[in-house]
Design an enzyme around this catalytic site. Structure first.
Site, PDB file in Angstrom:
ATOM      1  CG  ASN A   1      57.218 -34.139  39.859  1.00  0.00           C
ATOM      2  OD1 ASN A   1      56.927 -35.338  39.863  1.00  0.00           O
ATOM      3  ND2 ASN A   1      56.802 -33.316  38.919  1.00  0.00           N
TER       4      ASN A   1
ATOM      5  N   GLY B   1      56.589 -26.134  36.916  1.00  0.00           N
ATOM      6  CA  GLY B   1      57.439 -26.306  35.730  1.00  0.00           C
ATOM      7  C   GLY B   1      58.905 -26.095  36.060  1.00  0.00           C
TER       8      GLY B   1
ATOM      9  CG  HIS C   1      51.567 -30.391  35.167  1.00  0.00           C
ATOM     10  ND1 HIS C   1      52.477 -29.512  34.643  1.00  0.00           N
ATOM     11  CD2 HIS C   1      52.268 -31.480  35.551  1.00  0.00           C
ATOM     12  CE1 HIS C   1      53.686 -30.067  34.698  1.00  0.00           C
ATOM     13  NE2 HIS C   1      53.591 -31.251  35.247  1.00  0.00           N
TER      14      HIS C   1
ATOM     15  CG  ASN D   1      51.980 -36.989  32.534  1.00  0.00           C
ATOM     16  OD1 ASN D   1      51.875 -35.772  32.415  1.00  0.00           O
ATOM     17  ND2 ASN D   1      53.091 -37.572  32.916  1.00  0.00           N
TER      18      ASN D   1
END
Length: 474
Positions: A203, A400, A397, A325
């Site tokens: 992504n 999804g 973030h 992350n």
DNA sequence: ATGTCC
């Protein structure tokens, strides 16, 4: 596993503490976005995480939560360091310090339009991307790698790639403290030597965007954003180096005495106390990998800047760079007393509100930007942290996933997707048809709904909505 | 996410 969720308030659902859970689960979502509603088993992982030694307050899930390695992606878990709390590589994820950087150009979308095609062609030629492959830099060896792992984006700037002003607009000023390159194995270093300054795959992307709408003019002005303005969003991480660091330290923890002592429901939750040798080793290596990710985004920034200068004749100001992350050592009040916590954010963005310590000076009155990338052909958002956030200053973030990569490949043809996007005026420069199909917008939740749920739950406030003009796909 | 398996 059948999991009961109770609606506590709009956009906030609770999973009651039961069995070996030390805390409840809290899921921020609308009914439509709940993992169960979209056929995802992430809530089982939310329950598992609630069993982590030393976890406090709750096992949190953001509105974009979905199934991940051990921990859900879109999950937040904080452990109390002085009460034996653990750190877990699975709570950070394989792409350590994966994150987003937003740059603002001093030009409006209408002025850029005649130059867009040429700009995209150049970016498509010069931005390294795809699995494996090289990067913009070739490091000379372990000694130089250790400088980069210690000084992060600061090392790129020292070498002339960027300005001190860039660092002022990076989380941690671009340099995460506590990096211990000696805990980064040789294989991880070898994998990283040729990949500094590359997008990667999956992504990850580099997008030319335009500000579609400003919702909070005051915050937008503080961030340097205005309606119709052209922006560049870069989403990438720490490549093979971060991946190898995660794999190496999962193995170390899995083979440590803690694996047996804790008796966790899933081996992928492998962890060790923050204060233990394997815990400290992982955190030192993780910080080093985080600095790699930050240097990576800084180098890509400079390449895009050179292209904008030559092809468009304008510069690019860094709005912000933030990881989604990470595990960070932070102090938060828990039960009325300040506690030193290890906050795991996996697919969850740090969302610092105004008037918090460790804010960079020019953002102190506004709060930090929260960068929420959408998917190809959909919007991205800039939000800002809010004081009422009780998920340790964390927000969503991205959109999804709802389809696995395998499912997406069955449903979507890469070439057809490219044609659809181009017909909507979005220039696409893919690195593989397969990768493009896997990242089809249909494989993701609706980012507008995710952001609305995050705002409704009080996690962050919307500042501006951005729309894509061109995407260089990893 | 990832030299999509050491």
């Amino acid at each position: 596993m059948d999991i009961t969720v109770t609606e506590e308030s709009p956009f906030r659902f609770r999973i009651d503490q039961q069995g070996r859970m030390s805390v409840p689960g809290v899921v921020f979502a609308s009914r439509e976005l709940l993992p169960q509603a979209v056929g995802d088993r992430a809530l089982e992982q939310v329950v598992n995480v609630a069993m982590l030694p030393g976890i406090v307050r709750a096992s949190f899930a953001m509105p974009d939560v979905h199934w991940g390695y051990g921990f859900p992606i879109g999950g937040v878990a904080a452990t109390d360091i002085d009460a034996g709390g653990v750190v877990s590589p699975g709570g950070v994820g394989f792409d350590i310090s994966c994150g987003v950087r937003l740059l603002a150009a001093d030009i409006e979308r209408a002025e850029l339009a005649p130059l867009l095609r040429r700009l995209m062609d150049v970016l498509g030629d010069i931005i390294p991307r795809g699995a494996g492959r090289g990067g913009l830099w070739r490091l000379s060896g372990r000694a130089e790698m250790e400088k980069l792992l210690t000084r992060g984006a600061g090392y790129a700037v020292e070498r002339g790639h960027g300005t001190p002003r860039d660092l002022a607009r990076c989380e941690d000023r671009g340099i995460l403290a506590g990096a211990d390159p000696s805990q980064v194995g040789q294989r991880a270093v070898d994998r990283g030597l040729l990949q500094v300054g590359s997008l990667g795959s999956g992504n990850h992307f580099l997008e030319i965007q335009a500000v579609d709408r400003v919702y909070d003019p005051r915050a937008a002005a503080a961030f340097g954003l205005r309606a119709a303005q052209v922006c560049v969003m870069i989403h990438c991480g720490s490549r093979g180096l971060g991946h190898q660091v995660c794999a190496d330290h999962v193995r170390i923890m899995d083979r440590s005495p803690y694996a047996r002592a804790f008796d966790l429901p899933d081996r992928q939750l492998a962890c060790a106390p923050v204060a233990s040798p394997p815990g400290r080793a992982y955190l030192g290596a993780m910080a080093a990998a985080a600095n790699y990710g930050r240097a990576n985004r800084q180098l890509l920034t400079e390449a895009v800047r050179r292209t904008f200068t030559s092809a468009v004749g304008v510069g690019l100001d860094l709005v912000y760079d933030v990881s989604h992350n990470m595990a960070k050592i932070e102090t938060h009040e828990v039960g009325g007393t300040p506690r030193r916590l290890c906050v795991h954010r996996k697919g969850a963005t740090l969302a610092l509100p105004a008037d918090r310590p460790c804010l960079s000076e020019d953002l102190a009155e506004t709060g930090h930007p929260v960068l929420v990338p959408g998917t190809m052909g959909t919007a991205s958002y800039v939000m800002v942290g809010t004081p009422e956030n009780d998920a340790f200053a964390s927000a969503c973030h991205g959109a999804g996933r709802v389809w696995s990569r395998h499912q997406a490949l069955r449903q979507v043809r890469g070439q057809q997707l490219r044609d659809e996007l181009e017909s909507r005026g979005i220039a696409v420069r893919p690195s593989s048809w397969r990768g493009l199909a896997e990242e089809a917008p249909a494989a993701y939740k609706n980012v507008d709904a995710v952001v609305a749920a995050a705002e409704g739950a009080g996690l962050a406030r919307v500042v501006a909505r951005l729309v894509p003009l061109g995407v260089v796909k990893g």
